[in-house]
Design a protein around this motif. Structure first.
Motif, mmCIF file in Angstrom:
data_model
loop_
_atom_site.group_PDB
_atom_site.id
_atom_site.type_symbol
_atom_site.label_atom_id
_atom_site.label_comp_id
_atom_site.label_asym_id
_atom_site.label_seq_id
_atom_site.Cartn_x
_atom_site.Cartn_y
_atom_site.Cartn_z
ATOM 1 N N ILE A 205 17.760 36.373 31.947
ATOM 2 C CA ILE A 205 17.811 37.778 31.936
ATOM 3 C C ILE A 205 17.310 38.426 30.753
ATOM 4 O O ILE A 205 17.649 38.140 29.693
ATOM 5 C CB ILE A 205 19.187 38.369 32.197
ATOM 6 C CG1 ILE A 205 19.875 37.405 33.593
ATOM 7 C CG2 ILE A 205 19.081 39.682 32.273
ATOM 8 C CD1 ILE A 205 21.264 38.070 33.853
ATOM 9 N N ILE A 206 16.070 38.921 30.906
ATOM 10 C CA ILE A 206 15.387 39.562 29.921
ATOM 11 C C ILE A 206 15.191 41.107 29.955
ATOM 12 O O ILE A 206 14.973 41.597 30.908
ATOM 13 C CB ILE A 206 13.801 39.094 29.907
ATOM 14 C CG1 ILE A 206 13.662 37.570 30.002
ATOM 15 C CG2 ILE A 206 12.884 39.752 28.695
ATOM 16 C CD1 ILE A 206 14.218 36.868 28.936
ATOM 17 N N LEU A 207 15.843 41.631 28.992
ATOM 18 C CA LEU A 207 15.991 43.242 29.099
ATOM 19 C C LEU A 207 15.015 43.832 28.034
ATOM 20 O O LEU A 207 15.229 43.365 26.933
ATOM 21 C CB LEU A 207 17.497 43.474 28.913
ATOM 22 C CG LEU A 207 18.433 42.930 29.891
ATOM 23 C CD1 LEU A 207 19.818 43.364 29.262
ATOM 24 C CD2 LEU A 207 18.030 43.167 31.275
ATOM 25 N N PRO A 208 14.324 44.865 28.600
ATOM 26 C CA PRO A 208 13.273 45.341 27.552
ATOM 27 C C PRO A 208 14.169 46.481 26.817
ATOM 28 O O PRO A 208 15.084 46.828 26.931
ATOM 29 C CB PRO A 208 12.362 46.268 28.670
ATOM 30 C CG PRO A 208 13.328 46.588 29.651
ATOM 31 C CD PRO A 208 14.233 45.431 29.930
ATOM 32 N N THR A 209 13.345 46.786 25.329
ATOM 33 C CA THR A 209 14.295 47.802 24.645
ATOM 34 C C THR A 209 13.309 48.709 24.109
ATOM 35 O O THR A 209 13.391 50.014 23.986
ATOM 36 C CB THR A 209 14.355 47.121 23.252
ATOM 37 O OG1 THR A 209 13.482 46.297 22.898
ATOM 38 C CG2 THR A 209 15.634 45.995 23.599
ATOM 39 N N SER A 258 14.602 46.184 18.816
ATOM 40 C CA SER A 258 15.112 47.373 18.970
ATOM 41 C C SER A 258 13.893 48.492 18.976
ATOM 42 O O SER A 258 14.066 49.541 19.475
ATOM 43 C CB SER A 258 15.957 47.843 17.870
ATOM 44 O OG SER A 258 15.550 47.681 16.432
ATOM 45 N N GLY A 259 12.674 48.184 18.356
ATOM 46 C CA GLY A 259 11.656 49.114 18.359
ATOM 47 C C GLY A 259 10.394 48.514 18.208
ATOM 48 O O GLY A 259 10.271 47.275 17.845
ATOM 49 N N ALA A 305 13.842 51.832 14.888
ATOM 50 C CA ALA A 305 12.523 52.520 15.253
ATOM 51 C C ALA A 305 11.746 52.183 14.111
ATOM 52 O O ALA A 305 11.948 52.241 13.015
ATOM 53 C CB ALA A 305 12.620 54.131 15.516
ATOM 54 N N VAL A 306 10.394 52.282 14.667
ATOM 55 C CA VAL A 306 8.920 52.111 13.410
ATOM 56 C C VAL A 306 7.967 52.720 13.992
ATOM 57 O O VAL A 306 7.643 52.960 15.177
ATOM 58 C CB VAL A 306 8.964 50.496 13.399
ATOM 59 C CG1 VAL A 306 8.354 49.916 14.951
ATOM 60 C CG2 VAL A 306 7.656 50.290 12.277
#
Length: 410
Positions: A205-209, A258-259, A305-306
């Motif tokens: 299961i691959i979840l996008p961020t 995360s970003g 975030a970046v």
């Protein structure tokens, strides 16, 4: 002293002229409009809001425009993007599975125009490159996927139509400049989305961020809930469809990305990993990603975030647990830390003004605020803007911006 009627008229005229001059000066000094989505508006059951700020070009002060905030058009807005012509704002509402298009007026006000449903469930991120908008859904569509029976996430692409320039606020049924067209078709699966899967372990299961897009490439950061490994999936845009790079095999990027962001030229891609408190850097060539020398680079705690500035000289990372920003210089893509700067509580999104490339801001989720900084051109270091932080609606989640005067919409 009591003024006679003539004196009163003269005084009123002077006050009117002074006020007009002040307003004109304010308008002249406004360099950008910044759109900050907030997850909750008080007492509205998670229906979100958009706070619109104007940035003063001399002081960096961020002030909400009259009538701000505006409804986000749905529940729990989590992501934003603006069209390349700066005429449209797109807001992703997670709990409604929608993207709402707003026309941006020349005074910064936003006017809702159209709403489209994303192909899957719980959209989490969006990005724009040229005339295409990309969105990542946490899960693929029902009935095969749900929070009770999760499956891998997906990415979809919508063409941004440019049919006419209907005036903002118009009720005309004619499609306006910026309307999202029908989602691109994945011919291999006859779907309107591309699943994020591992060819070697298709059952994971691959979840996008997060999503970054530049030129003809789109990059999606994601994590594998089965193995606890983070990845970046790369796609190219060709023939109005997405093509997975390297046969769909992603590159590893920490544990929980995360970003994600790319530099202005598209030569480099950077991914924050909230689990290892680091930034992974990659050289990008035709969508293929190769780790940069020295990567990963140290960040603060729970980087969220970046962003890279418009000249490709500096990068900035928002550290949500520390409530700080880590600043870096870029040389051949390699990141070298400049310093750390304090924000309000829990920054989760970060942006740089597109007009002067001089002012940086963060959306602070628990601080219910926006922190503002001035970027020092010769060093990339940050100085607090006067009056920072600036009050926003509850739980701000995302930022986007346009230059003042970039759109002629009324």
């Amino acid at each position: 002293m009591k003024l006679n009627k003539s004196s009163q008229l003269l005084l009123a005229s002077a006050v009117s002229l002074a006020t007009a001059g002040f307003l004109s000066a304010c308008a002249t000094l406004t360099t950008d409009f910044v759109f900050v989505s907030s997850a909750k508006a008080a007492g509205t059951n998670n229906y979100g809001e958009i706070n619109v700020f104007e940035i003063n070009s001399e002081s960096g002060v961020m002030r909400q425009i009259p009538t701000s905030p505006f409804p986000s058009g749905g529940r729990n807005p989590v992501a934003e993007a603006v069209s390349s012509d700066h005429a449209n704002l797109y807001v992703v509402n997670r709990d409604d599975n929608t993207i709402v298009q707003f026309i941006i007026g020349n005074d910064g006000k936003v006017y809702p125009q159209n709403t489209v449903n994303t192909p899957g469930i719980f959209p989490i991120a969006t990005a724009i490159a040229g005339t295409n908008l990309f969105v990542a859904d946490t899960y693929q569509p029902l009935p095969s996927c749900s929070t009770a029976s999760p499956c891998t996430g997906s990415i979809a692409m919508y063409p941004i139509q440019v049919t006419d320039n209907t005036t903002a606020g118009s009720t005309s049924s004619t499609p306006v400049n910026g309307t999202l067209g029908t989602a691109a078709v994945n011919a291999a699966l006859s779907t309107s989305y591309w699943p994020l899967t591992l060819p070697s372990s298709p059952g994971d299961i691959i979840l996008p961020t997060a999503i970054a897009a530049n030129g003809s490439n789109a990059y999606v950061s994601a994590y594998d809930t089965t193995s606890g490994v983070g990845y970046v999936f790369a796609f190219t845009v060709a023939n109005s469809a997405l093509s997975p790079v390297n046969n769909g095999i992603p590159v590893p990027a920490g544990i929980y990305p995360s970003g994600i962001a790319s530099d202005p030229t598209g030569a480099y891609v950077y991914v924050t990993d909230s689990s290892s408190n680091a930034v992974f850097g990659f050289a990008a060539s035709s969508g293929s990603l190769t780790p940069l020398s020295g990567s990963p680079y140290k960040a603060g705690n729970l980087p969220s975030a970046v962003i890279v500035d418009a000249k490709g000289l500096y990068a900035y990372v928002a550290n949500s647990q520390d409530s700080t920003i880590t600043a870096y210089t870029l040389s051949g893509g390699v990141l070298t830390s400049i310093g750390t700067y304090t924000t309000s509580t829990q920054p989760v999104a970060i942006g740089i003004d597109p007009s002067l490339n001089e002012f940086l801001y963060t959306a602070n989720f628990l601080g219910n605020s926006v922190s503002g900084f001035q970027v020092q051109a010769n060093s990339g270091s940050l100085v607090n803007s006067k009056g920072t932080p600036f009050t926003a609606s509850a739980n701000p989640t995302a930022v986007a911006a346009i230059p003042h005067g970039a759109t002629s919409k009324q």
